[in-house]
Design a protein around this motif. Structure first.
Motif, PDB file in Angstrom:
ATOM      1  N   GLN A 109       0.678  -1.309   0.111  1.00 38.18           N
ATOM      2  CA  GLN A 109       0.155   0.023  -0.120  1.00 38.18           C
ATOM      3  C   GLN A 109       0.769   1.263  -0.043  1.00 38.18           C
ATOM      4  OE1 GLN A 109      -2.515  -0.887   3.529  1.00 38.18           O
ATOM      5  NE2 GLN A 109      -4.077  -1.656   2.069  1.00 38.18           N
ATOM      6  N   GLU A 110       1.931   1.339   0.653  1.00 35.35           N
ATOM      7  CA  GLU A 110       2.771   2.422   0.808  1.00 35.35           C
ATOM      8  C   GLU A 110       3.615   2.528  -0.663  1.00 35.35           C
ATOM      9  OE1 GLU A 110       5.605   2.035   4.019  1.00 35.35           O
ATOM     10  OE2 GLU A 110       4.303   1.794   5.633  1.00 35.35           O
ATOM     11  N   GLU A 111       3.787   1.384  -1.281  1.00 35.44           N
ATOM     12  CA  GLU A 111       4.468   1.600  -2.218  1.00 35.44           C
ATOM     13  C   GLU A 111       3.372   2.125  -3.463  1.00 35.44           C
ATOM     14  OE1 GLU A 111       6.074  -2.226  -3.336  1.00 35.44           O
ATOM     15  OE2 GLU A 111       7.732  -2.020  -1.918  1.00 35.44           O
ATOM     16  N   LEU A 112       2.258   1.720  -3.476  1.00 37.96           N
ATOM     17  CA  LEU A 112       1.260   2.039  -4.472  1.00 37.96           C
ATOM     18  C   LEU A 112       1.020   3.674  -4.135  1.00 37.96           C
ATOM     19  CD1 LEU A 112      -0.731   1.522  -6.551  1.00 37.96           C
ATOM     20  CD2 LEU A 112      -2.429   0.801  -4.772  1.00 37.96           C
ATOM     21  N   SER A 113       0.983   4.030  -2.886  1.00 41.35           N
ATOM     22  CA  SER A 113       0.401   5.453  -2.556  1.00 41.35           C
ATOM     23  C   SER A 113       1.661   6.550  -3.228  1.00 41.35           C
ATOM     24  CB  SER A 113       0.665   5.719  -0.960  1.00 41.35           C
ATOM     25  OG  SER A 113      -0.570   5.118  -0.506  1.00 41.35           O
ATOM     26  N   SER A 114       2.959   5.823  -3.266  1.00 45.29           N
ATOM     27  CA  SER A 114       3.905   6.956  -3.713  1.00 45.29           C
ATOM     28  C   SER A 114       4.082   6.752  -5.114  1.00 45.29           C
ATOM     29  CB  SER A 114       5.436   6.370  -3.173  1.00 45.29           C
ATOM     30  OG  SER A 114       5.735   4.931  -3.954  1.00 45.29           O
ATOM     31  N   LYS A 115       3.443   5.999  -5.813  1.00 43.25           N
ATOM     32  CA  LYS A 115       3.405   6.127  -7.292  1.00 43.25           C
ATOM     33  C   LYS A 115       2.431   7.160  -8.009  1.00 43.25           C
ATOM     34  CE  LYS A 115       4.556   1.225  -8.055  1.00 43.25           C
ATOM     35  NZ  LYS A 115       4.089  -0.008  -8.875  1.00 43.25           N
ATOM     36  N   GLU A 116       2.745   7.771  -9.160  1.00 40.33           N
ATOM     37  CA  GLU A 116       1.862   8.470  -9.963  1.00 40.33           C
ATOM     38  C   GLU A 116       1.216   8.039 -11.127  1.00 40.33           C
ATOM     39  OE1 GLU A 116       3.273  12.437 -10.745  1.00 40.33           O
ATOM     40  OE2 GLU A 116       3.326  13.016  -8.343  1.00 40.33           O
ATOM     41  N   PHE A 117      -0.043   8.179 -11.301  1.00 38.53           N
ATOM     42  CA  PHE A 117      -0.837   7.466 -12.332  1.00 38.53           C
ATOM     43  C   PHE A 117      -1.053   8.604 -13.305  1.00 38.53           C
ATOM     44  CE2 PHE A 117      -0.742   4.786  -9.318  1.00 38.53           C
ATOM     45  CZ  PHE A 117      -0.280   3.300  -9.562  1.00 38.53           C
ATOM     46  N   GLU A 118      -1.098   8.520 -14.709  1.00 33.90           N
ATOM     47  CA  GLU A 118      -1.363   9.726 -15.507  1.00 33.90           C
ATOM     48  C   GLU A 118      -2.216   9.053 -16.625  1.00 33.90           C
ATOM     49  OE1 GLU A 118       1.989  12.502 -16.755  1.00 33.90           O
ATOM     50  OE2 GLU A 118       1.306  11.851 -18.952  1.00 33.90           O
ATOM     51  N   ALA A 119      -3.289   9.948 -16.982  1.00 27.53           N
ATOM     52  CA  ALA A 119      -4.066   9.707 -18.239  1.00 27.53           C
ATOM     53  C   ALA A 119      -4.401  11.067 -18.946  1.00 27.53           C
ATOM     54  CB  ALA A 119      -5.513   9.315 -17.517  1.00 27.53           C
ATOM     55  N   THR A 120      -4.763  11.106 -20.145  1.00 32.26           N
ATOM     56  CA  THR A 120      -4.920  11.955 -21.105  1.00 32.26           C
ATOM     57  C   THR A 120      -6.134  11.691 -21.953  1.00 32.26           C
ATOM     58  OG1 THR A 120      -3.799  10.876 -22.927  1.00 32.26           O
ATOM     59  CG2 THR A 120      -2.311  12.241 -21.618  1.00 32.26           C
ATOM     60  N   ALA A 121      -6.879  12.916 -22.421  1.00 30.49           N
ATOM     61  CA  ALA A 121      -8.116  12.802 -22.990  1.00 30.49           C
ATOM     62  C   ALA A 121      -7.954  13.825 -24.137  1.00 30.49           C
ATOM     63  CB  ALA A 121      -9.320  13.047 -22.183  1.00 30.49           C
TER      64      ALA A 121
ATOM     65  N   GLY B  79      -6.938  13.632 -27.247  1.00 33.01           N
ATOM     66  CA  GLY B  79      -5.823  13.620 -28.083  1.00 33.01           C
ATOM     67  C   GLY B  79      -4.770  14.351 -27.336  1.00 33.01           C
ATOM     68  N   GLY B  80      -4.652  14.243 -25.929  1.00 28.72           N
ATOM     69  CA  GLY B  80      -3.540  14.688 -25.370  1.00 28.72           C
ATOM     70  C   GLY B  80      -3.821  16.281 -24.778  1.00 28.72           C
ATOM     71  N   ALA B  81      -4.953  16.780 -25.043  1.00 29.26           N
ATOM     72  CA  ALA B  81      -5.312  17.937 -24.862  1.00 29.26           C
ATOM     73  C   ALA B  81      -5.525  18.266 -23.137  1.00 29.26           C
ATOM     74  CB  ALA B  81      -6.693  18.578 -25.189  1.00 29.26           C
ATOM     75  N   ILE B  82      -5.895  17.334 -22.648  1.00 27.32           N
ATOM     76  CA  ILE B  82      -6.120  17.146 -21.043  1.00 27.32           C
ATOM     77  C   ILE B  82      -5.391  15.964 -20.413  1.00 27.32           C
ATOM     78  CG2 ILE B  82      -7.718  17.097 -19.160  1.00 27.32           C
ATOM     79  CD1 ILE B  82      -8.300  19.076 -20.893  1.00 27.32           C
ATOM     80  N   THR B  83      -4.455  16.522 -19.437  1.00 25.02           N
ATOM     81  CA  THR B  83      -3.644  15.381 -18.693  1.00 25.02           C
ATOM     82  C   THR B  83      -3.999  15.579 -17.220  1.00 25.02           C
ATOM     83  OG1 THR B  83      -1.782  15.730 -20.232  1.00 25.02           O
ATOM     84  CG2 THR B  83      -1.173  14.506 -18.340  1.00 25.02           C
ATOM     85  N   VAL B  84      -4.190  14.425 -16.533  1.00 26.13           N
ATOM     86  CA  VAL B  84      -4.259  14.350 -15.168  1.00 26.13           C
ATOM     87  C   VAL B  84      -3.555  13.391 -14.626  1.00 26.13           C
ATOM     88  CG1 VAL B  84      -5.937  13.638 -13.269  1.00 26.13           C
ATOM     89  CG2 VAL B  84      -6.846  15.037 -15.432  1.00 26.13           C
ATOM     90  N   LYS B  85      -2.798  13.886 -13.448  1.00 25.80           N
ATOM     91  CA  LYS B  85      -1.817  13.061 -12.667  1.00 25.80           C
ATOM     92  C   LYS B  85      -2.457  12.844 -11.446  1.00 25.80           C
ATOM     93  CE  LYS B  85       2.437  14.518 -14.747  1.00 25.80           C
ATOM     94  NZ  LYS B  85       3.817  15.016 -14.713  1.00 25.80           N
TER      95      LYS B  85
ATOM     96  N   THR C 244      -3.416  19.328 -16.601  1.00 28.55           N
ATOM     97  CA  THR C 244      -2.745  20.365 -17.555  1.00 28.55           C
ATOM     98  C   THR C 244      -3.816  20.311 -18.762  1.00 28.55           C
ATOM     99  OG1 THR C 244      -0.457  19.393 -17.047  1.00 28.55           O
ATOM    100  CG2 THR C 244      -1.032  20.436 -19.153  1.00 28.55           C
ATOM    101  N   ILE C 245      -4.215  21.622 -18.959  1.00 28.33           N
ATOM    102  CA  ILE C 245      -5.001  21.916 -20.057  1.00 28.33           C
ATOM    103  C   ILE C 245      -4.327  22.634 -21.166  1.00 28.33           C
ATOM    104  CG2 ILE C 245      -7.283  22.848 -20.855  1.00 28.33           C
ATOM    105  CD1 ILE C 245      -8.061  22.590 -17.591  1.00 28.33           C
ATOM    106  N   LYS C 246      -4.137  22.219 -22.459  1.00 25.06           N
ATOM    107  CA  LYS C 246      -3.720  22.924 -23.467  1.00 25.06           C
ATOM    108  C   LYS C 246      -4.635  24.012 -23.874  1.00 25.06           C
ATOM    109  CE  LYS C 246      -0.817  19.559 -25.476  1.00 25.06           C
ATOM    110  NZ  LYS C 246      -0.576  18.690 -26.872  1.00 25.06           N
TER     111      LYS C 246
ATOM    112  N   GLN D  78     -15.417  20.286 -19.544  1.00 21.36           N
ATOM    113  CA  GLN D  78     -15.570  19.564 -18.230  1.00 21.36           C
ATOM    114  C   GLN D  78     -15.611  18.207 -18.710  1.00 21.36           C
ATOM    115  OE1 GLN D  78     -19.298  21.600 -17.548  1.00 21.36           O
ATOM    116  NE2 GLN D  78     -18.403  22.917 -16.221  1.00 21.36           N
ATOM    117  N   ASP D  79     -16.275  17.813 -19.586  1.00 26.06           N
ATOM    118  CA  ASP D  79     -16.317  16.418 -20.088  1.00 26.06           C
ATOM    119  C   ASP D  79     -14.809  15.584 -20.560  1.00 26.06           C
ATOM    120  OD1 ASP D  79     -19.088  16.114 -19.966  1.00 26.06           O
ATOM    121  OD2 ASP D  79     -19.320  16.412 -21.947  1.00 26.06           O
ATOM    122  N   LEU D  80     -13.986  16.502 -20.816  1.00 24.82           N
ATOM    123  CA  LEU D  80     -12.799  16.081 -21.132  1.00 24.82           C
ATOM    124  C   LEU D  80     -11.989  15.721 -19.827  1.00 24.82           C
ATOM    125  CD1 LEU D  80     -11.446  17.920 -24.121  1.00 24.82           C
ATOM    126  CD2 LEU D  80     -11.867  15.506 -24.050  1.00 24.82           C
TER     127      LEU D  80
END
Length: 114
Positions: free
Chosen positions: A37-49, A51-57, A68-70, A83-85
């Motif tokens: 659980q500690e190892e998982l908590s220290s990781k970061e996950f990223e997704a984009t929507a 075509g890369g216009a929105i990125t969430v970490k 991040t919003i272009k 908002q949907d993106l």
């Protein structure tokens, strides 16, 4: 006469298993789970929507670390699309955390835990 520490007819313990050994295994498993659980908590996950216009970490503990919003995606006439993106991207990042968590905890075969 029953064997010391056991029940009559049980072979000296819980199905022949030593209670001290069972407790040691449980403590080791608990420590391993906490470490995972500690190892998982220290990781970061990223997704984009978009075509890369929105990125969430997102952190492994499901805390949003960044969005991040272009500039070209920001259209005052179409706020709903933005908002949907953001929602789509955030939910995908959280799904990645859930998948990593399930994979991490899946190695522990504990009935009733999952």
């Amino acid at each position: 006469m029953a064997k010391r520490g056991g029940f009559p007819g049980m072979g000296g313990g819980f199905g022949g298993m030593n209670l001290n050994s069972l407790m040691k295994e449980a403590k080791k498993m608990q420590a391993d789970i906490e470490k995972s659980q500690e190892e998982l908590s220290s990781k970061e996950f990223e997704a984009t929507a978009g075509g890369g216009a929105i990125t969430v970490k997102v952190s492994g503990s499901k805390e949003i670390k960044g969005i991040t919003i272009k500039k070209e995606v920001v259209d005052p006439e179409d706020v709903e699309m933005l908002q949907d993106l953001i929602l789509t991207c955030t939910n995908e990042a959280l799904r990645k955390v859930d998948a990593a968590q399930a994979a991490s905890m899946g190695k522990y075969n504990i009935p009733g835990l999952m």
